[in-house]
Design an enzyme around this catalytic site. Structure first.
Site, mmCIF file in Angstrom:
data_model
loop_
_atom_site.group_PDB
_atom_site.id
_atom_site.type_symbol
_atom_site.label_atom_id
_atom_site.label_comp_id
_atom_site.label_asym_id
_atom_site.label_seq_id
_atom_site.Cartn_x
_atom_site.Cartn_y
_atom_site.Cartn_z
ATOM 1 N N ASP A 120 0.748 -1.343 0.123
ATOM 2 C CA ASP A 120 -0.106 0.012 0.108
ATOM 3 C C ASP A 120 0.901 1.374 0.013
ATOM 4 O O ASP A 120 1.748 1.266 1.004
ATOM 5 C CB ASP A 120 -0.835 0.062 1.260
ATOM 6 C CG ASP A 120 -2.260 0.597 1.246
ATOM 7 O OD1 ASP A 120 -2.404 1.772 0.578
ATOM 8 O OD2 ASP A 120 -3.019 -0.447 1.494
ATOM 9 N N ASP A 141 -12.663 -1.144 4.330
ATOM 10 C CA ASP A 141 -13.571 0.340 4.580
ATOM 11 C C ASP A 141 -14.969 -0.188 4.512
ATOM 12 O O ASP A 141 -15.582 0.840 4.818
ATOM 13 C CB ASP A 141 -13.038 1.508 3.519
ATOM 14 C CG ASP A 141 -11.416 1.757 3.678
ATOM 15 O OD1 ASP A 141 -11.126 1.691 4.893
ATOM 16 O OD2 ASP A 141 -10.732 2.053 2.559
#
Ligand code: GLC
Length: 546
Positions: free
Chosen positions: A109, A336
């Protein structure tokens, strides 16, 4: 030569990231290898055989860099280190080697929009107005009344501006005040992040998922964002304004082309962008001449109404919006958003997996979805997510989709020997890898067979997509590799049995979501049970509906 532009009509060999399945690991929650209740790199390393056996091609690991963990790693204080919570740089090197040794790829990431307020760059920047690092972040004088310089809002609640009392200026943060945004108009920032990318690629990393890439540039004149006319009470307060001046600026495309150029310095690397935009805007992120991100994450399935007509419309709209040579991709879950098994229900979760893995393009699976993990209710005293703490009561909290992976029925689900950082799901003694592994009809067995089937059928990997029907609860489509094979997919997205009528002989069942019906001959019709999907190998010469 980069083969990516040629997959399609003329069937050049596809790149690994076009045919591969990506699996997202949220590292705090996958496997605790050190006995502190938090997942880590040794933990991931110990579970690589599971992933290889599942058949995935690439692992994307959410941030593992040094961080005060205000946003659980999305607040990076050192881009080129490993947080001690997760392990050491040596652990990381071992992980890269072990992943590659199993024929898989490793993606990291990259969080270039903002750093932690504890990053040395920000500590220097805030030290004084004339510090050389000052302009690496976004500073503005107060408005005449002493308040924030404009109306920009933080995604995590409140103004996006925080006053630095010592220097008398505000700094901008699209997320937490502890996540100051970098100034991508400063060439030194650009060069520094490019060097971070090179550092990891030299260490063997196969690419990056870039955090909030559509946020990187903000209006140079700092004009207010307009009010959102559709805003109503009870909505996420961030939705009060339309983020026109703070996200999706056309200038961001140049920044992304710069990131891509760095990735292209290394062979076979992949750049994915996290982008929450409607399909027609999303596709701009392939970039001019496809020199943007390889894959702008397509999150549309996360919000689409779960019925055949809406799904068909989405797939058709997306396929039509893709630029020539732009490679599609699909996502059903991430750290998320609510778990798919909760959103569509446990019975439809298998149908959703069949959809994800048979649509045209690269699928991304979220850890635990392969065993049907659901959202876990979090008692108030165990809430961790700063989003939920800042904007409470709207159901925005993300802890429930970040709970420990359910490996077995031992006290903490085989994730850890101690109480984990987030609670384990109540149903873990039934919903776990060990219980499902030996069961020929489990969700895990189904997903493993589905991935293997996909790998074995070029039509599913690189074939064209053609919609055949979207009526009632039936979604019917075919994947075709000209001159090679055709694979038909029939999904019942509802809770009642249905029958799809077909002209004559079609072929034989390759897989049902219930892991039965293998080799059943399909002719004249396909009867689907409630919540069933089937994949059918189409016989040569069979005529399909237009
Ligand atoms: C991305 C991440 C999310 C994080 C946010 C701020 O949306 O996926 O988890 O909180 O960026 O970095």
């Amino acid at each position: 030569m980069d083969a990516q532009n040629e997959t399609g009509a003329n069937r050049a060999p596809a790149s690994w990231w076009q045919t591969g399945v990506i699996y997202q690991i949220y590292p705090r929650s996958f496997q605790d290898g050190t006995g502190d209740g938090i997942g880590d790199l040794p933990g991931i390393l110990s579970r690589l055989d599971y992933l290889a056996d599942l058949g995935i091609d690439a692992i994307w690991v959410s941030p593992i860099f040094p961080s005060p963990m205000a946003d659980f790693g999305y607040d990076v204080s050192d881009y080129v280190g490993i947080d001690p919570l997760f392990g050491t740089v040596e652990d990381f090197d071992r992980l890269v080697t072990a992943v590659h040794g199993r024929g898989m790829k490793l993606l990291l990431d990259l969080v270039p929009n903002h750093t932690s307020d504890q990053h040395v760059w920000f500590r220097q920047a805030r030290a004084s107005r004339d510090n050389p690092k000052r302009d690496w972040y976004i500073w503005r004088d107060p408005a005449p009344d002493g308040g924030p310089p404009n109306n920009w809002l933080s995604e995590f609640g409140g103004s996006a501006w925080t006053l630095d009392a010592a220097s008398g200026q505000y700094y901008y943060h699209a997320f937490l005040d502890r996540q100051p945004d970098l100034n991508w108009r400063n060439p030194q920032v650009v060069a520094a992040i490019h060097e971070v990318m090179r550092t990891w690629m030299r260490r063997g990393v196969d690419g990056f998922r870039v955090d909030v890439i559509w946020h990187l540039m903000k209006d140079a004149e700092f004009r207010d964002n307009p009010e959102n006319p559709a805003f109503a009470a009870g909505m996420n307060p961030y939705a009060r304004l339309l983020p026109q001046r703070t996200t999706d600026l056309s200038e961001v495309q140049d920044v992304i082309a710069g990131l891509r150029a760095v990735v292209d310095e290394f062979p076979e690397r992949l750049l994915i962008g996290e982008i929450y935009l409607p399909v027609e805007r999303l596709v701009a992120y392939y970039g001019a001449e496809l020199k943007g991100v390889h894959l702008p994450f397509n999150f549309a399935l996360l919000d689409t109404a779960w019925n055949a007509r809406a799904l068909d419309r989405l797939i058709t709209t997306y396929e039509a919006a893709l630029p020539p040579g732009g490679w599609p991709n699909w996502v059903l879950g991430n750290h998320d958003r609510p778990r798919i098994a909760t959103r569509v229900g446990p019975d439809q979760a298998r149908v959703a997996a069949m959809l994800l893995l048979t649509l045209r393009g690269t699928p991304t699976l979220y850890y635990g979805d392969e065993i049907g993990m659901a959202n876990v209710p979090i008692p108030p005293e165990r809430i961790q997510d700063p989003y939920e703490k800042n904007v409470p009561g709207l159901g925005l909290g993300r802890d429930g989709v970040r709970t420990p992976m359910q490996w077995d029925d031992s006290p903490f689900a085989g994730f850890s020997d101690v109480e984990p950082w987030l609670p384990v799901a109540a149903d873990f003694s039934e919903v776990n890898v060990a219980a499902q592994r030996g069961n020929g009809h489990s969700m895990l067995t189904f997903v493993r067979r589905l991935i293997a089937l996909r790998r074995a059928h070029p039509a599913l990997l690189v074939g064209d997509y053609r919609a055949l029907a979207a009526q009632g609860d039936l979604l019917l489509y075919v994947r075709t590799l000209e001159g090679a094979e055709r694979v038909l997919v029939a999904l019942n997205v509802g809770p009642d049995p249905l029958v799809a009528t077909l002209p004559g002989t079609v072929g034989e069942v390759l897989l049902s979501t219930f892991c039965d019906r293998q080799d059943e001959r399909i002719s004249g019709e396909i009867a689907l049970r409630a919540n069933e999907g089937v994949i059918v190998g189409v016989a040569a010469g069979a005529v399909l509906p237009e």
